[in-house]
Structure formats: C-alpha cells, structure tokens
Design a protein around this motif. Sequence first.
Motif, mmCIF file in Angstrom:
data_model
loop_
_atom_site.group_PDB
_atom_site.id
_atom_site.type_symbol
_atom_site.label_atom_id
_atom_site.label_comp_id
_atom_site.label_asym_id
_atom_site.label_seq_id
_atom_site.Cartn_x
_atom_site.Cartn_y
_atom_site.Cartn_z
ATOM 1 N N PHE A 42 0.823 -1.207 0.000
ATOM 2 C CA PHE A 42 0.000 0.000 0.000
ATOM 3 C C PHE A 42 0.859 1.260 0.000
ATOM 4 C CE2 PHE A 42 -2.823 3.277 1.566
ATOM 5 C CZ PHE A 42 -4.089 2.907 1.119
ATOM 6 N N GLY A 49 1.810 1.674 -5.252
ATOM 7 C CA GLY A 49 1.070 2.081 -4.081
ATOM 8 C C GLY A 49 -0.323 1.484 -3.953
ATOM 9 N N PRO A 50 -1.312 2.279 -3.516
ATOM 10 C CA PRO A 50 -2.659 1.763 -3.218
ATOM 11 C C PRO A 50 -3.345 1.090 -4.406
ATOM 12 C CG PRO A 50 -2.385 3.942 -2.278
ATOM 13 C CD PRO A 50 -1.171 3.695 -3.120
ATOM 14 N N GLN A 51 -3.135 1.612 -5.619
ATOM 15 C CA GLN A 51 -3.812 1.024 -6.780
ATOM 16 C C GLN A 51 -3.311 -0.386 -7.057
ATOM 17 O OE1 GLN A 51 -2.802 4.311 -6.728
ATOM 18 N NE2 GLN A 51 -4.921 4.971 -6.424
ATOM 19 N N PHE A 53 -1.889 -2.283 -4.831
ATOM 20 C CA PHE A 53 -2.362 -3.081 -3.699
ATOM 21 C C PHE A 53 -3.750 -3.645 -4.006
ATOM 22 C CE2 PHE A 53 -5.472 -2.803 -0.270
ATOM 23 C CZ PHE A 53 -5.056 -3.847 0.540
ATOM 24 N N LEU A 54 -4.614 -2.809 -4.531
ATOM 25 C CA LEU A 54 -5.969 -3.254 -4.860
ATOM 26 C C LEU A 54 -5.952 -4.356 -5.909
ATOM 27 C CD1 LEU A 54 -9.069 -3.022 -4.800
ATOM 28 C CD2 LEU A 54 -8.872 -1.121 -6.401
ATOM 29 N N ILE A 264 -4.344 3.245 7.357
ATOM 30 C CA ILE A 264 -4.373 2.434 6.137
ATOM 31 C C ILE A 264 -5.542 1.457 6.181
ATOM 32 C CG2 ILE A 264 -3.119 0.630 4.875
ATOM 33 C CD1 ILE A 264 -0.536 2.131 5.559
ATOM 34 N N LYS A 267 -8.626 3.247 5.108
ATOM 35 C CA LYS A 267 -8.634 3.473 3.666
ATOM 36 C C LYS A 267 -9.029 2.199 2.910
ATOM 37 C CE LYS A 267 -7.214 7.785 3.578
ATOM 38 N NZ LYS A 267 -8.108 8.860 3.090
ATOM 39 N N ILE A 268 -8.534 1.068 3.376
ATOM 40 C CA ILE A 268 -8.850 -0.203 2.714
ATOM 41 C C ILE A 268 -10.318 -0.561 2.916
ATOM 42 C CG2 ILE A 268 -8.407 -2.696 2.731
ATOM 43 C CD1 ILE A 268 -5.501 -2.024 3.508
ATOM 44 N N LEU A 273 -8.898 4.926 -1.947
ATOM 45 C CA LEU A 273 -7.509 4.740 -2.350
ATOM 46 C C LEU A 273 -6.933 6.065 -2.838
ATOM 47 C CD1 LEU A 273 -7.942 1.357 -4.219
ATOM 48 C CD2 LEU A 273 -7.351 1.761 -1.826
#
Length: 298
Positions: A42, A49-51, A53-54, A264, A267-268, A273
């Motif tokens: 993340f 990063g977050p994208q 991670f998704l 975090i 956010k998840i 994100l």
Amino acid sequence: ELVRAAELAWYTPFVEPTSDLKKLLGPTLEKYKLSVTHLNAFIDLSRGGPQHFLLDHLLHFPSAKSPSASYGTAIHNTLQQAHIHLVATGERKPIEDVLHDFENNLAQMRLSPLDHATYQQKGSEQLQIFLKQNYDYFTSSQKAELDFGRQEVVLGEAHLTGKIDVADIDPLEKTMIVTDYKTGKPSLGWKGSDEWEKIKLYKYRQQLMFYQLLIGHSRDYHTYSVLSGRLCFVEPTRAGDISTLELSFEKDELERFSILIQKIWQKIMTLDLPDISAYEPTLRGIMRFEDDLLNDAL
C-alpha cells in the motif's frame, strides 16, 4: 511514458472505488486481515502504491511469480523444515539432508530449466555457507513460521495477521526475539546505498515493527516483551560472511506506526484509495505520503 499511459488507461476503471466495486469486494473486506506484505504494498509508491495493492491483494489479478521470488520461497521452506526437525527430534538435520530438501522445494516451483539450474547451484552454495556460520544458532526452543492468523490480533479497529520466520521464546522471562530470513542481496547497514535499497530497508524496518505489534496485541503472547527484531540474510557478503541486522524500537516510533496501520486499514475498508500522482516514487515520497495519511490530508 507511452507504456505508463497505457497501463493507467486499462486499469484505472478497475481501481476506482465505484459502487459496483465496493459491492464486489464486500465479502472479502468483511473477513479481511491486514498483513505487513499488504501494508508495504500500500505504501510502496515505487511499485504503484494503493492502486497496485488493490489489483494484487484484493482483486487478485493474476501475475507470474518471478524466479527470484520462487527461489526465496524454496529457501524459506527449507529452513523451516530444518527448524521443525530440530524441535521434533532434538537434533539438527544433516546438512546433506537440508540440501536435499532444498532440491525438492525448488523442483516444486516450476521454473524454466535454465532458471532451475541457476538457482539450484546458487541455493546449494549459499545454504552451505549459511549453515556453516548459523546452524549453531538453531535451537529446539525456537518456533518457526509462528502464525498469528488465529491469534485474534486487533489494533484499534484493524485486524492483523502474519507469520514470523523464527521466534526465540523464553517462557520463563516472557521475552521474545524475532528473526526474519531474507534471500536477496545482503545489506550491511540500515541506511542503504541507493534509492532502491533505502526503500527496501525502510519496508524491512516496518516489517519488524509490525511483528512487534502482532506479538503485543496477540491472544497468547501479549504479555511477552520483544527484546529485538533482526534480519538474517541467507546470501553471504562478498567477503563470505552472513549479514545480520538488528533493531529495537522506541515507543514513539511504534506509536506512529500503529496509527499509520489504523489509517491504512480505514482506507482499505472504505476503498478510499489515495491518488499518489503528486508524490515521488522515492523514500522521501513514501514518508511524505505516510505523513499525509497520518494527518488525514488524503
């Protein structure tokens, strides 16, 4: 730049938190537990990063496992088997048997013939050096692959999970030392010589902190004090030595990290994100991103 633009064009519709996506991931998020691998994915802006991670950890887009990652898995499994044998029998498994375990574990990785031959030789050589210098530190009181999946670890609202490679546990003193094996290029210190190594070591620090929080909030081990966390590199240095890096953490550092974990987690859970386009894919950018998460600036 064209390749980067093409990547964004195809996966952007998948990672935007639409109502359909939230509905799709609802069952996953209901039973989700955050691991340090997911947390580092993340915050690692150098890898999306977050994208990403998704895509990787929630949507589970298929991706090929790299030969180096497969090699790392084979080494970890081999060392785990050596620890388990010592606990079960009270005796260290003969080195030739450990090497045979590695051959079997590597064969299960389905590498190409060239990669298999390369990593077979590399692993055999490195394991012999590693065991020659470190086998005496294997003890029957250690626990290998200590699993916290059923320890009901909760930090604020965040549900955590993870496995520790080796835990040296003293049940009388109620203390624990955590060791994590690394199969990549060894580092001799915590500063790092280039940007890639700086990010790698920063994530390693967070991994050891995460383990300390896992232990401190677990059902069975919350009364234990973590004396230190350390990394042990299986690959020897150029001088032929096995490098070990050790850390103990200050209260303020652990408190900051525990708050970051909870931010975090939020956010998840909401699939909120953050856009990372304004941050550099460097350690400085990662730390700025973390500060903005902590300050609710995202």
